[in-house]
Design an enzyme around this catalytic site. Structure first.
Site, PDB file in Angstrom:
ATOM      1  N   ASP A 174       8.428   6.396   0.409  1.00  0.00           N
ATOM      2  CA  ASP A 174       9.601   7.133  -0.089  1.00  0.00           C
ATOM      3  C   ASP A 174       9.182   8.027  -1.255  1.00  0.00           C
ATOM      4  OD1 ASP A 174      11.726   5.845   1.575  1.00  0.00           O
ATOM      5  OD2 ASP A 174      10.930   4.059   0.598  1.00  0.00           O
ATOM      6  N   THR A 224       5.474   9.668  13.864  1.00  0.00           N
ATOM      7  CA  THR A 224       6.671   8.822  13.774  1.00  0.00           C
ATOM      8  C   THR A 224       7.918   9.712  13.651  1.00  0.00           C
ATOM      9  OG1 THR A 224       6.688   8.692  11.368  1.00  0.00           O
ATOM     10  CG2 THR A 224       5.366   7.048  12.529  1.00  0.00           C
ATOM     11  N   PHE A 256       9.947   9.680  11.362  1.00  0.00           N
ATOM     12  CA  PHE A 256      10.044  10.136   9.976  1.00  0.00           C
ATOM     13  C   PHE A 256       9.221  11.408   9.768  1.00  0.00           C
ATOM     14  CE2 PHE A 256       9.156  10.351   5.547  1.00  0.00           C
ATOM     15  CZ  PHE A 256      10.391  10.058   4.999  1.00  0.00           C
ATOM     16  N   GLU A 257       7.984  11.380  10.299  1.00  0.00           N
ATOM     17  CA  GLU A 257       7.117  12.565  10.156  1.00  0.00           C
ATOM     18  C   GLU A 257       7.718  13.759  10.905  1.00  0.00           C
ATOM     19  OE1 GLU A 257       3.076  11.965  11.383  1.00  0.00           O
ATOM     20  OE2 GLU A 257       2.509  14.014  10.862  1.00  0.00           O
TER      21      GLU A 257
HETATM   22  C1  LIG Z   1      10.083   6.785   4.363  1.00  0.00           C
HETATM   23  S1  LIG Z   1       9.863   5.309   5.187  1.00  0.00           S
HETATM   24  C2  LIG Z   1       8.416   5.593   6.198  1.00  0.00           C
HETATM   25  C3  LIG Z   1       8.268   4.582   7.294  1.00  0.00           C
HETATM   26  C4  LIG Z   1       7.029   4.707   8.180  1.00  0.00           C
HETATM   27  N1  LIG Z   1       5.816   4.499   7.433  1.00  0.00           N
HETATM   28  C5  LIG Z   1       6.987   6.024   8.913  1.00  0.00           C
HETATM   29  O1  LIG Z   1       6.045   6.801   8.719  1.00  0.00           O
HETATM   30  O2  LIG Z   1       7.892   6.291   9.700  1.00  0.00           O
HETATM   31  C6  LIG Z   1       9.252   4.254   3.892  1.00  0.00           C
HETATM   32  C7  LIG Z   1       9.376   2.781   4.228  1.00  0.00           C
HETATM   33  O3  LIG Z   1       8.754   2.013   3.204  1.00  0.00           O
HETATM   34  C8  LIG Z   1       9.521   0.847   2.977  1.00  0.00           C
HETATM   35  N2  LIG Z   1       9.190   0.374   1.616  1.00  0.00           N
HETATM   36  C9  LIG Z   1       9.408   1.042   0.468  1.00  0.00           C
HETATM   37  N3  LIG Z   1       8.953   0.339  -0.573  1.00  0.00           N
HETATM   38  C10 LIG Z   1       8.429  -0.802  -0.062  1.00  0.00           C
HETATM   39  C11 LIG Z   1       7.806  -1.935  -0.657  1.00  0.00           C
HETATM   40  N4  LIG Z   1       7.614  -2.020  -1.971  1.00  0.00           N
HETATM   41  N5  LIG Z   1       7.400  -2.928   0.146  1.00  0.00           N
HETATM   42  C12 LIG Z   1       7.573  -2.854   1.495  1.00  0.00           C
HETATM   43  N6  LIG Z   1       8.160  -1.797   2.113  1.00  0.00           N
HETATM   44  C13 LIG Z   1       8.572  -0.788   1.339  1.00  0.00           C
HETATM   45  C14 LIG Z   1      10.946   1.302   3.166  1.00  0.00           C
HETATM   46  O4  LIG Z   1      11.824   0.231   3.468  1.00  0.00           O
HETATM   47  C15 LIG Z   1      10.803   2.285   4.334  1.00  0.00           C
HETATM   48  O5  LIG Z   1      10.976   1.648   5.581  1.00  0.00           O
END
Ligand SMILES: C[S@@+](CC[C@H](N)C(=O)[O-])C[C@H]1O[C@@H](n2cnc3c(N)ncnc32)[C@H](O)[C@@H]1O
Length: 259
Positions: free
Chosen positions: A156, A238, A240-241
């Site tokens: 994020d 993904t 998201f990308e």
């Molecule tokens: C923007 S999304 C990207 C998801 C995936 N990597 C993709 O490329 O589609 C970021 C993800 O990181 C997770 N996340 C954020 N901080 C985290 C943490 N400290 N521990 C585990 N997951 C976390 C969020 O819940 C979210 O699902």
């Protein structure tokens, strides 16, 4: 998205407790779609690693160390993906590389359930999931030097400056990555150290990542200081990308090796 990190009972305790620091996620509705719920009920025991908790639902007991070989039932290369989202990248990679074990760390319940659904549809035996704050998993749950590759894809961006303190990739994250990545071999076993791979669609966060990680004493930028990496070919596109690309954002990959 709503919510804030909970107050931390026992914050005076000497053990590391990451809930005393801002976390990189917020609590979101954990409602599962019916097919996610069915997959979760049927395959949770097969894929989800139960970790003892500390003060919060997404925390881990800092005294607990994961027995990686027992978790996967073998000794193999280990790839850990942090913030695995819907599991697209980790499941595709696990299917492609049956000789490698993959651990997905994610806090968001529907994402975890979707990952379980994908893994079960492919009958994968080399994927496990942990529902926890990744910083804690890196700090205490994973044994030091146990990880061959650490992936952080599209963390994020927390784009408002007042939220930058929530970003995952900070100097303390760099130290945690150094801790878990396999150190380079010595003597005859001159294997290179473990690899840290990142990707982001947020240009200013990419700059921060480069600055922070280039300065980390235990990491070396494979492509030279200040330089991005070519797109990691092991990373599938993904949802998201795809959204980032559709919005016209440039994707940056980074690659570091543990030294
Ligand atoms: C923007 S999304 C990207 C998801 C995936 N990597 C993709 O490329 O589609 C970021 C993800 O990181 C997770 N996340 C954020 N901080 C985290 C943490 N400290 N521990 C585990 N997951 C976390 C969020 O819940 C979210 O699902």
């Amino acid at each position: 998205m709503t919510g804030a990190p909970s107050a931390t009972p026992g914050a005076g305790d000497a053990r590391p407790r990451y809930r005393t620091q801002p976390v990189s996620f917020v609590r979101r509705s954990g409602r599962l779609a019916p097919r996610q719920q069915r997959a979760w009920d049927a395959y949770r025991d097969r894929y989800v690693v139960d970790v003892p908790r500390d003060v919060a639902r997404t925390s881990v007991d800092p005294d607990h160390v994961l027995d990686v070989a027992a978790t996967f039932g073998r000794d193999a290369r280990l790839v850990v993906e942090i913030g695995s989202g819907q599991g697209e990248a980790v499941v595709a990679a696990a299917e492609r590389e049956p000789g490698t074990d993959f651990l997905a760390v994610e806090v968001y319940a529907p994402g975890l359930a979707q990952t379980v659904l994908r893994a079960s549809q492919r009958d994968l035996t080399n994927v496990r999931l942990v529902q926890a704050n990744a910083a804690e998993v890196l700090a205490t749950t994973l044994p030091a030097g146990s990880v061959d590759e650490l992936w952080v894809f599209f963390p994020d961006p927390w784009h408002k400056s007042r939220h930058h303190k929530r970003r995952l990739v900070t100097p303390s994250f760099a130290a945690l990555a150094e801790r878990v990545l396999r150190a380079p071999g010595e003597g005859d076993d001159g294997r290179p150290g473990g690899t840290l791979r990142l990707a982001t669609d947020w240009a200013e966060y990419a700059e921060q990542m480069l600055e922070v990680l280039d300065a980390a004493p235990g990491l070396r930028n494979v492509h030279g200081p200040g330089n991005a990496a070519p797109r990691f070919e092991g990373r599938v596109l993904t949802g998201f990308e795809r959204k980032g690309e559709a919005a016209g954002r440039v994707i940056t990959d980074l690659e570091y090796v543990r030294v």
